[in-house]
Write a protein that holds these residues in place. Structure first.
Motif, PDB file in Angstrom:
ATOM      1  N   ARG A   7      61.568  41.721   0.508  1.00  9.47           N
ATOM      2  CA  ARG A   7      60.214  41.826   1.059  1.00  9.47           C
ATOM      3  C   ARG A   7      59.623  43.197   0.744  1.00  9.47           C
ATOM      4  O   ARG A   7      58.457  43.319   0.336  1.00  9.47           O
ATOM      5  CB  ARG A   7      60.248  41.604   2.572  1.00  9.47           C
ATOM      6  N   THR A   8      60.438  44.251   0.983  1.00 13.17           N
ATOM      7  CA  THR A   8      60.027  45.637   0.715  1.00 13.17           C
ATOM      8  C   THR A   8      61.181  46.358   0.048  1.00 13.17           C
ATOM      9  O   THR A   8      62.345  46.127   0.388  1.00 13.17           O
ATOM     10  CB  THR A   8      59.657  46.367   2.018  1.00 13.17           C
ATOM     11  N   LEU A   9      60.860  47.213  -0.900  1.00 12.89           N
ATOM     12  CA  LEU A   9      61.879  48.034  -1.550  1.00 12.89           C
ATOM     13  C   LEU A   9      61.410  49.480  -1.554  1.00 12.89           C
ATOM     14  O   LEU A   9      60.324  49.784  -2.050  1.00 12.89           O
ATOM     15  CB  LEU A   9      62.110  47.563  -2.984  1.00 12.89           C
ATOM     16  N   VAL A 172      64.712  46.649   1.885  1.00 14.56           N
ATOM     17  CA  VAL A 172      65.849  47.333   1.264  1.00 14.56           C
ATOM     18  C   VAL A 172      65.482  48.767   0.910  1.00 14.56           C
ATOM     19  O   VAL A 172      64.443  49.020   0.290  1.00 14.56           O
ATOM     20  CB  VAL A 172      66.309  46.587  -0.012  1.00 14.56           C
ATOM     21  N   LEU A 173      66.346  49.708   1.281  1.00 13.71           N
ATOM     22  CA  LEU A 173      66.186  51.117   0.938  1.00 13.71           C
ATOM     23  C   LEU A 173      67.294  51.529  -0.025  1.00 13.71           C
ATOM     24  O   LEU A 173      68.476  51.284   0.244  1.00 13.71           O
ATOM     25  CB  LEU A 173      66.263  51.975   2.208  1.00 13.71           C
ATOM     26  N   ILE A 174      66.916  52.135  -1.146  1.00 17.82           N
ATOM     27  CA  ILE A 174      67.870  52.693  -2.111  1.00 17.82           C
ATOM     28  C   ILE A 174      67.777  54.214  -2.057  1.00 17.82           C
ATOM     29  O   ILE A 174      66.680  54.774  -2.115  1.00 17.82           O
ATOM     30  CB  ILE A 174      67.560  52.209  -3.543  1.00 17.82           C
ATOM     31  N   VAL A 175      68.919  54.882  -1.947  1.00 19.61           N
ATOM     32  CA  VAL A 175      68.972  56.344  -1.988  1.00 19.61           C
ATOM     33  C   VAL A 175      69.825  56.731  -3.197  1.00 19.61           C
ATOM     34  O   VAL A 175      71.010  56.400  -3.251  1.00 19.61           O
ATOM     35  CB  VAL A 175      69.573  56.935  -0.699  1.00 19.61           C
ATOM     36  N   ALA A 176      69.223  57.414  -4.146  1.00 14.43           N
ATOM     37  CA  ALA A 176      69.941  57.681  -5.387  1.00 14.43           C
ATOM     38  C   ALA A 176      69.432  58.968  -6.047  1.00 14.43           C
ATOM     39  O   ALA A 176      69.282  59.997  -5.374  1.00 14.43           O
ATOM     40  CB  ALA A 176      69.838  56.480  -6.327  1.00 14.43           C
ATOM     41  N   HIS A 177      69.121  58.904  -7.336  1.00 14.24           N
ATOM     42  CA  HIS A 177      68.857  60.088  -8.151  1.00 14.24           C
ATOM     43  C   HIS A 177      67.555  59.931  -8.929  1.00 14.24           C
ATOM     44  O   HIS A 177      67.010  58.826  -9.042  1.00 14.24           O
ATOM     45  CB  HIS A 177      70.022  60.311  -9.121  1.00 14.24           C
ATOM     46  N   GLN A 178      67.089  61.046  -9.496  1.00 10.77           N
ATOM     47  CA  GLN A 178      65.832  61.036 -10.233  1.00 10.77           C
ATOM     48  C   GLN A 178      65.819  59.978 -11.342  1.00 10.77           C
ATOM     49  O   GLN A 178      64.867  59.206 -11.471  1.00 10.77           O
ATOM     50  CB  GLN A 178      65.569  62.412 -10.837  1.00 10.77           C
ATOM     51  N   VAL A 179      66.877  59.930 -12.143  1.00  9.20           N
ATOM     52  CA  VAL A 179      66.905  58.980 -13.247  1.00  9.20           C
ATOM     53  C   VAL A 179      66.915  57.547 -12.737  1.00  9.20           C
ATOM     54  O   VAL A 179      66.371  56.642 -13.385  1.00  9.20           O
ATOM     55  CB  VAL A 179      68.106  59.259 -14.186  1.00  9.20           C
ATOM     56  N   ILE A 180      67.501  57.314 -11.570  1.00  8.36           N
ATOM     57  CA  ILE A 180      67.518  55.966 -10.993  1.00  8.36           C
ATOM     58  C   ILE A 180      66.113  55.567 -10.564  1.00  8.36           C
ATOM     59  O   ILE A 180      65.684  54.421 -10.781  1.00  8.36           O
ATOM     60  CB  ILE A 180      68.494  55.898  -9.805  1.00  8.36           C
ATOM     61  N   VAL A 181      65.386  56.492  -9.958  1.00 12.56           N
ATOM     62  CA  VAL A 181      64.002  56.187  -9.568  1.00 12.56           C
ATOM     63  C   VAL A 181      63.182  55.799 -10.796  1.00 12.56           C
ATOM     64  O   VAL A 181      62.496  54.774 -10.815  1.00 12.56           O
ATOM     65  CB  VAL A 181      63.358  57.392  -8.847  1.00 12.56           C
ATOM     66  N   ASN A 182      63.261  56.615 -11.847  1.00 15.16           N
ATOM     67  CA  ASN A 182      62.470  56.347 -13.049  1.00 15.16           C
ATOM     68  C   ASN A 182      62.884  55.049 -13.738  1.00 15.16           C
ATOM     69  O   ASN A 182      62.026  54.276 -14.192  1.00 15.16           O
ATOM     70  CB  ASN A 182      62.593  57.519 -14.025  1.00 15.16           C
ATOM     71  N   CYS A 183      64.180  54.823 -13.825  1.00 16.19           N
ATOM     72  CA  CYS A 183      64.640  53.618 -14.530  1.00 16.19           C
ATOM     73  C   CYS A 183      64.388  52.347 -13.713  1.00 16.19           C
ATOM     74  O   CYS A 183      64.155  51.283 -14.288  1.00 16.19           O
ATOM     75  CB  CYS A 183      66.118  53.749 -14.890  1.00 16.19           C
ATOM     76  N   VAL A 210      59.436  59.255  -1.972  1.00 10.05           N
ATOM     77  CA  VAL A 210      59.568  57.808  -1.779  1.00 10.05           C
ATOM     78  C   VAL A 210      58.707  57.062  -2.789  1.00 10.05           C
ATOM     79  O   VAL A 210      57.505  57.321  -2.914  1.00 10.05           O
ATOM     80  CB  VAL A 210      59.132  57.391  -0.357  1.00 10.05           C
ATOM     81  N   THR A 211      59.313  56.136  -3.512  1.00 11.00           N
ATOM     82  CA  THR A 211      58.581  55.173  -4.337  1.00 11.00           C
ATOM     83  C   THR A 211      58.893  53.789  -3.759  1.00 11.00           C
ATOM     84  O   THR A 211      60.063  53.481  -3.499  1.00 11.00           O
ATOM     85  CB  THR A 211      59.021  55.262  -5.808  1.00 11.00           C
ATOM     86  N   PHE A 229      56.026  59.643  -2.946  1.00 10.14           N
ATOM     87  CA  PHE A 229      55.342  59.945  -1.692  1.00 10.14           C
ATOM     88  C   PHE A 229      56.117  61.027  -0.938  1.00 10.14           C
ATOM     89  O   PHE A 229      57.300  60.868  -0.642  1.00 10.14           O
ATOM     90  CB  PHE A 229      55.271  58.655  -0.870  1.00 10.14           C
ATOM     91  N   VAL A 230      55.460  62.145  -0.631  1.00 11.06           N
ATOM     92  CA  VAL A 230      56.133  63.261   0.036  1.00 11.06           C
ATOM     93  C   VAL A 230      55.427  63.689   1.318  1.00 11.06           C
ATOM     94  O   VAL A 230      55.773  64.712   1.905  1.00 11.06           O
ATOM     95  CB  VAL A 230      56.267  64.485  -0.905  1.00 11.06           C
ATOM     96  N   ALA A 231      54.460  62.911   1.781  1.00  7.29           N
ATOM     97  CA  ALA A 231      53.731  63.274   2.999  1.00  7.29           C
ATOM     98  C   ALA A 231      54.654  63.517   4.196  1.00  7.29           C
ATOM     99  O   ALA A 231      54.411  64.441   4.983  1.00  7.29           O
ATOM    100  CB  ALA A 231      52.688  62.209   3.336  1.00  7.29           C
TER     101      ALA A 231
END
Length: 252
Positions: A7-9, A172-183, A210-211, A229-231
């Motif tokens: 539903r949300t990622l 679902v929340l994913i916590v990982a790394h810069q390259v993971i966000v971009n990929c 947050v993306t 998102f960094v607010a």
């Protein structure tokens, strides 16, 4: 036939790590090596990184109950697991009610022989590899013993298929790394090489940025909502940092 989708990622980069700080110091001093005693997978958060993770957790905790994460997937690396723990504690997320999974497919890109080298170090110690990377581009370049972005994307496609299959309709929340966000953005937004490289050149992914994506049944897919998102950090007075990961090859 409709596909299976969360539903949300949310995809979050870990808080600032001790490796991020060490990398900045090494580059500023003109060193060839980054002074990190731990293995990359064991590098912890800095004090600021812990503050960032807590600030983001408070933001998640302020969401309505039916909007908070139901599943948390984290990279096995220490800085991601620490971010996950601090975020969940600050959000008041009960680990007995929120499913937490450690998934090795969400790990940092492996840098192989270039591990812990600065930009100068790569050019001095491996000039042939520096030239090859400049010619091929970082999307396809694979250092000896390491991974290309394509390699990372391959394992993330497997992870995404599992997420869609096992967490259909969930948040679902994913916590990982810069390259993971971009990929992950490359996969979910159906980007091409030039688009993801342009996105990477524009800016680094902020620590604890947050993306996010929401499922759109009309499109039968995930549509972007928040991007870097960094607010929550600014509202909490936590400094926003955008350092590349410590062992990452330099930007072109």
């Amino acid at each position: 036939m409709a596909h299976l989708w969360p539903r949300t990622l949310w995809i979050v980069r870990h808080g600032q790590s001790a490796g991020n700080v060490a990398r900045d110091q090494a580059e500023a001093a003109g060193l060839t090596m980054i002074d990190i005693a731990e293995r990359d997978m064991d590098v912890p958060l800095s004090a600021l990184g812990r503050e960032q993770a807590t600030a983001l957790g408070r933001w998640f905790g302020e969401l309505p109950g039916d909007r908070r994460p139901q599943v948390v997937l984290t990279s096995p690396y220490a800085r991601a697991r620490q971010t996950t723990r601090l975020l969940m504690e600050a959000a008041g997320m009960d680990p007995h009610q929120v499913r937490v999974r450690v998934d090795e497919r969400l790990r940092e890109k492996e840098f192989g022989i270039l591990d812990r080298l600065t930009v100068l170090g790569i050019r001095q110690q491996h000039p042939d590899l520096a030239a090859q990377r400049a010619h091929v581009g970082k999307f396809y370049f694979r250092p000896p013993g390491g991974e290309s972005w394509c390699d990372v994307i391959l394992r993330l496609r497997s992870a995404w298929e599992m997420i869609a299959r096992e967490h259909d309709g969930e948040r679902v929340l994913i916590v990982a790394h810069q390259v993971i966000v971009n990929c992950m953005r490359y996969i979910l937004e159906c980007l091409e090489e030039h688009e993801i490289l342009a996105m990477d050149r524009r800016a680094d992914v902020p620590n604890c940025g947050v993306t996010s994506y929401e499922h759109d049944p009309d499109r039968d897919g995930m549509v972007p909502d928040l991007v870097n998102f960094v607010a929550p950090l600014r509202e909490a007075g936590a400094p926003v940092t955008t350092e590349p990961d410590a062992v990452a090859a330099p930007k072109p």
